[in-house]
Scaffold this active site. Structure first.
Site, mmCIF file in Angstrom:
data_model
loop_
_atom_site.group_PDB
_atom_site.id
_atom_site.type_symbol
_atom_site.label_atom_id
_atom_site.label_comp_id
_atom_site.label_asym_id
_atom_site.label_seq_id
_atom_site.Cartn_x
_atom_site.Cartn_y
_atom_site.Cartn_z
ATOM 1 N N ASN A 150 33.716 15.712 50.607
ATOM 2 C CA ASN A 150 33.083 14.387 50.690
ATOM 3 C C ASN A 150 32.402 13.959 49.397
ATOM 4 O OD1 ASN A 150 31.123 16.392 51.290
ATOM 5 N ND2 ASN A 150 29.792 14.827 52.145
ATOM 6 N N GLU A 248 25.414 25.381 54.280
ATOM 7 C CA GLU A 248 25.006 23.974 54.430
ATOM 8 C C GLU A 248 26.057 23.306 55.300
ATOM 9 O OE1 GLU A 248 22.254 22.792 53.305
ATOM 10 O OE2 GLU A 248 21.676 24.505 52.074
ATOM 11 N N CYS A 282 26.942 14.037 54.477
ATOM 12 C CA CYS A 282 26.272 14.836 55.518
ATOM 13 C C CYS A 282 24.886 14.268 55.822
ATOM 14 C CB CYS A 282 26.170 16.278 55.063
ATOM 15 S SG CYS A 282 25.335 16.429 53.480
ATOM 16 N N GLU A 461 19.118 25.146 49.493
ATOM 17 C CA GLU A 461 19.569 25.006 48.104
ATOM 18 C C GLU A 461 18.508 24.225 47.347
ATOM 19 O OE1 GLU A 461 23.446 23.090 48.849
ATOM 20 O OE2 GLU A 461 24.329 25.020 48.297
HETATM 21 P P1 NAD Z 1 35.416 22.288 56.049
HETATM 22 O O1 NAD Z 1 34.495 23.249 56.697
HETATM 23 O O2 NAD Z 1 36.709 21.986 56.705
HETATM 24 O O3 NAD Z 1 35.812 22.798 54.587
HETATM 25 C C1 NAD Z 1 34.848 23.100 53.609
HETATM 26 C C2 NAD Z 1 35.432 24.113 52.647
HETATM 27 O O4 NAD Z 1 35.647 25.334 53.358
HETATM 28 C C3 NAD Z 1 36.777 23.705 52.063
HETATM 29 O O5 NAD Z 1 36.848 24.118 50.728
HETATM 30 C C4 NAD Z 1 37.747 24.481 52.933
HETATM 31 O O6 NAD Z 1 38.971 24.739 52.312
HETATM 32 C C5 NAD Z 1 36.973 25.761 53.169
HETATM 33 N N1 NAD Z 1 37.399 26.527 54.345
HETATM 34 C C6 NAD Z 1 38.055 26.087 55.451
HETATM 35 N N2 NAD Z 1 38.281 27.105 56.291
HETATM 36 C C7 NAD Z 1 37.742 28.207 55.737
HETATM 37 C C8 NAD Z 1 37.631 29.562 56.138
HETATM 38 N N3 NAD Z 1 38.153 30.012 57.283
HETATM 39 N N4 NAD Z 1 36.986 30.427 55.331
HETATM 40 C C9 NAD Z 1 36.438 30.005 54.180
HETATM 41 N N5 NAD Z 1 36.533 28.741 53.727
HETATM 42 C C10 NAD Z 1 37.171 27.849 54.504
HETATM 43 O O7 NAD Z 1 34.566 20.982 55.779
HETATM 44 P P2 NAD Z 1 35.081 19.604 55.172
HETATM 45 O O8 NAD Z 1 35.875 18.917 56.233
HETATM 46 O O9 NAD Z 1 35.679 19.842 53.835
HETATM 47 O O10 NAD Z 1 33.693 18.840 54.931
HETATM 48 C C11 NAD Z 1 33.060 18.075 55.896
HETATM 49 C C12 NAD Z 1 31.929 18.853 56.516
HETATM 50 O O11 NAD Z 1 31.019 19.282 55.512
HETATM 51 C C13 NAD Z 1 31.091 18.032 57.473
HETATM 52 O O12 NAD Z 1 30.828 18.785 58.611
HETATM 53 C C14 NAD Z 1 29.817 17.766 56.690
HETATM 54 O O13 NAD Z 1 28.671 17.531 57.469
HETATM 55 C C15 NAD Z 1 29.693 19.016 55.921
HETATM 56 N N6 NAD Z 1 28.824 18.820 54.764
HETATM 57 C C16 NAD Z 1 27.570 19.373 54.779
HETATM 58 C C17 NAD Z 1 26.716 19.196 53.702
HETATM 59 C C18 NAD Z 1 25.348 19.802 53.672
HETATM 60 O O14 NAD Z 1 24.740 19.833 52.609
HETATM 61 N N7 NAD Z 1 24.827 20.312 54.773
HETATM 62 C C19 NAD Z 1 27.143 18.436 52.607
HETATM 63 C C20 NAD Z 1 28.426 17.868 52.637
HETATM 64 C C21 NAD Z 1 29.262 18.077 53.712
#
Ligand code: NAD
Length: 480
Positions: A150, A248, A282, A461
């Site tokens: 995002n 996060e 997020c 963080e």
């Molecule tokens: P996601 O969990 O699908 O993917 C995030 C990352 O994890 C990607 O690089 C992905 O390839 C990797 N990943 C996927 N499966 C994995 C596994 N089994 N093991 C290790 N890594 C793996 O999330 P997304 O769809 O890319 O992002 C959206 C989500 O991120 C939303 O839920 C949003 O709220 C969250 N987010 C949180 C914050 C925060 O600071 N809390 C900030 C931004 C986004």
């Protein structure tokens, strides 16, 4: 089509499998690059390079590391237009947003931690005239950083910068959905003077590359930002290996609107906190809780302003919103609109996919959507949607507002609108959230602790918290 390579041991290399993934431009729905489809073998090569590079990077000292990171920040800044264009193309976000927020913030992250490390100090505990203890904070060694789509470069640098500044070597994985700017950054590392193996970027799918980073026995700490389900999977694998974990995760952030607020500022900011980056931040507020006495006035003003938002070509500075990040994600968000209807929700505006003309006809656009009439326990108000969709719920008393605000499994951010100082403090203390904004949104000081409670994550963080995460504290006790 451009090929986006891994960056391992200072070299740009394809995945060992020689396989490629398509990367799409959300604005047009067409593939614009091929991405290295890596696996555990590429992660292994990256870990070996990182292990080899660690002693020298650590020995370079904080000033040496800081200088290299500052040069990297300068090089990104010099290539601002290229980074901005890539971020917008890859993510679908408005070019103007990438220029105003994403890329300047990536530069700021590098500069912030490159200079923070110069001021980072540790504690001493004196036991009268018996002994003195001091805390020796040493880098962990090889660490893993996994980031989402995002805010691609913004969140990627938010992790690698403190890790590198503290003296670690990094194996990083950007999201496979938006890998372009991390790739662009990798092409600058050698020129910046970051030694080979210090920062390794392995591209590819989460269940292959991310899982291999999580499970690798030589990666002792993982900093992850992404979905709650992925975070749980990472914790499941990493916790029995006793890795340090910073998670996060998702949110379902409430916006509490009291009748005594600065109404015009509140409406304007709530439009932003709902729909910036197509609602894919997020920290976006997705549940708007409004004191009943101003409900009608709020509904009219808010929906009126939302209807004025322009959705279109991300490169057109006249547009407020661009495209959603992927076809799958658009379909997921639209399915939540259907769910909301089936749960009895009324769509006040939006609710549908937008079909634009010409080159953009296959892009993934959606109208900003406002829903009313749903209670706190329905799925629409419980689950993270992460798109341009918000709900409105009324409340009568302050306690009701807090009950509604705290009634989800998440606890990332929250926003409070009131001019009553006492109330603002009371409510801020009672909210189950890691971040509370009072009469503002997304105002960020990089020194503050950043993170969530409940299913929104573990750890913090930002500032000193990040430098502490990326170091191990050792107490040394000297008898006097
Ligand atoms: P996601 O969990 O699908 O993917 C995030 C990352 O994890 C990607 O690089 C992905 O390839 C990797 N990943 C996927 N499966 C994995 C596994 N089994 N093991 C290790 N890594 C793996 O999330 P997304 O769809 O890319 O992002 C959206 C989500 O991120 C939303 O839920 C949003 O709220 C969250 N987010 C949180 C914050 C925060 O600071 N809390 C900030 C931004 C986004």
């Amino acid at each position: 089509m451009e090929r986006l390579l891994n960056f391992i041991n200072g070299e740009l290399v394809p995945a060992r499998s020689a396989r490629w993934l398509d990367v799409f431009a959300p604005a047009t729905g067409t593939a614009h690059a091929h991405l290295a489809d890596s696996d555990e073998h590429d992660v292994e090569a990256a870990v070996q390079a990182a292990e080899k590079a660690f002693p020298a990077w650590n020995a370079l000292g904080r000033e040496g590391r800081s200088a290299a990171m500052l040069r990297l920040a300068d090089l990104i800044e010099e290539d601002m237009d290229g980074f901005v264009a890539d971020e917008s193309k890859d993510n679908g976000k408005p070019l103007a947003l990438a220029r105003r927020v994403d890329i300047p913030r990536a530069v700021a992250n590098l500069r912030f931690f490159a200079t923070a490390i110069l001021h980072f100090s540790s504690e001493a505990h004196l036991m009268d005239d018996v002994a003195v203890n001091y805390t020796d904070r040493q880098p962990i060694g090889v660490v893993g950083c996994i980031s989402p789509w995002n805010l691609p470069l913004y969140l990627f640098t938010w992790k690698i910068a403190p890790a590198l500044a503290a003296g670690n070597c990094v194996v990083a994985k950007p999201s496979e959905v938006t890998p372009l700017t991390a790739y662009r950054l990798s092409t600058l590392c050698n020129a910046a003077g970051i030694p080979p193996g210090v920062l390794n970027i392995v591209h590819g799918l989460g269940p292959k590359v991310g899982a291999a980073i999580t499970a690798h026995p030589k990666i002792a700490a993982i900093s992850f930002t992404g979905g709650t389900r992925t975070g749980a999977e990472i914790a499941r694998v990493a916790a029995p290996m006793f890795k340090k974990l910073s998670l996060e995760l998702g949110g379902k952030n409430p916006v509490l609107v009291f009748a005594d607020c600065d109404f015009d500022l509140m409406v304007k900011t709530t439009v932003r906190s709902s729909f910036t980056n197509q609602g894919q931040i997020c920290l976006c507020g997705s549940r708007i809780l409004v004191e009943r006495s101003i409900l009608e006035r709020f509904r009219t003003a808010f929906v009126g302003q939302v209807r004025l938002l322009k959705v279109g070509d991300p490169s057109d500075p006249d547009q407020d919103m661009g495209a959603l990040v992927s076809k799958d994600h658009l379909e997921k968000v639209l399915s939540y609109v259907e769910l909301a209807k089936s749960e009895g929700g009324r769509i006040l505006t939006g609710g549908e996919q937008l079909h634009l003309a010409g080159e953009l006809k296959n892009g993934w656009y959606m109208a900003p959507t406002v829903i009313e009439g749903l209670g706190p326990e329905c799925r629409t108000n419980q689950e993270e949607i992460f798109g341009p969709v918000v709900t409105i719920q009324p409340f009568d008393a302050e306690e009701d507002a807090l009950d509604l605000a705290n009634a989800t499994p998440f606890g990332l951010a929250s926003v409070v609108w009131t001019t009553d100082l006492q109330r603002s403090q009371r409510v801020a203390r009672a909210l189950h959230a890691g971040i509370v904004w009072i009469n503002c949104w997304m105002l960020r000081d990089l020194r503050t602790p950043f993170g969530g409670v409940k299913n929104s994550g573990v750890g913090r963080e930002g500032g000193v918290e990040a430098l502490k995460f990326f170091t191990e504290a050792k107490n040394v006790c000297i008898k006097l």
